[in-house]
Design a protein around this motif. Structure first.
Motif, mmCIF file in Angstrom:
data_model
loop_
_atom_site.group_PDB
_atom_site.id
_atom_site.type_symbol
_atom_site.label_atom_id
_atom_site.label_comp_id
_atom_site.label_asym_id
_atom_site.label_seq_id
_atom_site.Cartn_x
_atom_site.Cartn_y
_atom_site.Cartn_z
ATOM 1 N N THR A 1 23.456 37.559 46.586
ATOM 2 C CA THR A 1 23.667 35.934 46.885
ATOM 3 C C THR A 1 23.085 36.419 48.427
ATOM 4 O OG1 THR A 1 25.523 35.535 45.776
ATOM 5 C CG2 THR A 1 25.077 33.775 47.719
ATOM 6 N N LYS B 1 33.347 42.223 39.705
ATOM 7 C CA LYS B 1 33.742 43.281 41.055
ATOM 8 C C LYS B 1 33.476 42.143 41.943
ATOM 9 C CE LYS B 1 36.798 46.903 39.830
ATOM 10 N NZ LYS B 1 36.710 48.575 40.338
ATOM 11 N N LYS B 2 33.616 42.246 43.108
ATOM 12 C CA LYS B 2 33.055 41.490 44.171
ATOM 13 C C LYS B 2 32.569 42.724 45.164
ATOM 14 C CE LYS B 2 33.255 36.855 42.980
ATOM 15 N NZ LYS B 2 32.196 36.173 42.325
ATOM 16 N N GLN C 1 28.656 42.992 37.369
ATOM 17 C CA GLN C 1 29.716 42.686 36.317
ATOM 18 C C GLN C 1 29.248 43.359 35.050
ATOM 19 O OE1 GLN C 1 29.146 38.352 34.321
ATOM 20 N NE2 GLN C 1 30.050 38.566 33.270
ATOM 21 N N THR D 1 27.698 40.940 43.502
ATOM 22 C CA THR D 1 29.164 41.096 43.009
ATOM 23 C C THR D 1 28.362 41.221 41.331
ATOM 24 O OG1 THR D 1 29.238 38.555 43.425
ATOM 25 C CG2 THR D 1 29.729 39.034 40.639
ATOM 26 N N LYS E 1 31.744 42.121 48.578
ATOM 27 C CA LYS E 1 31.257 39.997 50.002
ATOM 28 C C LYS E 1 30.199 39.557 49.279
ATOM 29 C CE LYS E 1 32.291 43.962 53.599
ATOM 30 N NZ LYS E 1 31.763 44.468 54.563
ATOM 31 N N ARG E 2 28.524 40.125 49.023
ATOM 32 C CA ARG E 2 28.296 39.277 49.086
ATOM 33 C C ARG E 2 26.850 39.583 47.450
ATOM 34 N NH1 ARG E 2 23.810 39.724 50.807
ATOM 35 N NH2 ARG E 2 24.508 41.240 53.011
#
Lengths: 110, 118
Positions: free
Chosen positions: A77, A56-57, A64, A62, A59-60
């Protein structure tokens, strides 16, 4: 032994760098949640992952969930100072109480 | 957006005194919780409350602790005779619902009460 081990415990980075924090267990969970807690505030839910291998993301960010549903990772990120805080993973077993991990304290310097 | 509110934000109490921490959960929520976080340690579950009774409590939640929903809005945690080791942040949380094995409604946390025992 802790049910949920998070690593690293502390992380200090410069703005713009990427980072990954981990939440590991030997137990299998039906779902896992990530929270962020800022000083003087309560934990705020970021995401819930349910399916093994799910990504799932936000915005910056992520998130898992491991294929075996025993572990999870959070990748940020291009970190910003606003990402500074305590990142907590948490699970519910067969009851509605949340079991929190040991936490990763992230400091992002401008 | 509705939120869980906790009062006071900071409580300083002498050891052995009684303290009551107050919480106003989100209005349509049915499940209520207390957690605590000792400085530098992880967030720990204390108790869950549903349908006007305790549904689960941890080993920490001994006879010195009690919870109450005295009216339709407040949810309180009482520590009868405080000890130095009760010093911590206490968080109240609430959720709409929960069911075994389902993707459940999240718990929403208040900003906590910092309890300092002298």
């Amino acid at each position: 032994t802790q049910l949920l081990e998070q690593s690293p415990q502390f992380l200090s980075i410069q703005e713009g760098e990427n980072l990954t924090v981990y939440c590991n267990s030997s137990s299998v969970f039906s779902s896992l949640q990530w929270y962020r807690q800022e000083p003087g505030e309560g934990p705020v839910l970021l995401v819930t992952v349910v399916t093994g291998g799910e990504v799932k993301k936000l915005k910056r960010l992520t998130f898992q969930f491991g294929d075996a549903r025993k572990d999870s990772s959070l990748h940020i990120t291009a970190a910003q100072p606003g990402d500074t805080g305590l990142y907590l993973c948490a699970v519910r077993g067969n009851t509605d109480k949340l079991i929190f991990g040991t936490g990763t304290r992230l400091q992002v310097f401008p | 957006e509705p939120e869980v509110t906790q009062t006071p934000s900071h409580q300083v109490t002498q050891m052995g005194q009684e303290v009551i921490l107050r919480c106003v959960p989100i209005s349509n929520h049915l499940y209520f919780y207390w957690y605590r976080q000792i400085l530098g340690q992880k967030v720990e579950f204390l108790v869950s409350f549903y349908n006007n009774e305790i549904s689960e409590k941890s080993e920490i939640f001994d006879d010195q602790f009690s919870v109450e929903r005295p009216d339709g809005s407040n949810f309180t945690l009482k520590i009868r005779s405080t000890k130095l080791e009760d010093s911590a942040m206490y968080f109240c949380a609430s959720s709409e619902g929960w069911q075994v094995g389902r993707s459940n409604q999240p718990q929403h946390f208040g900003d906590g009460t910092r309890l300092s025992i002298l």
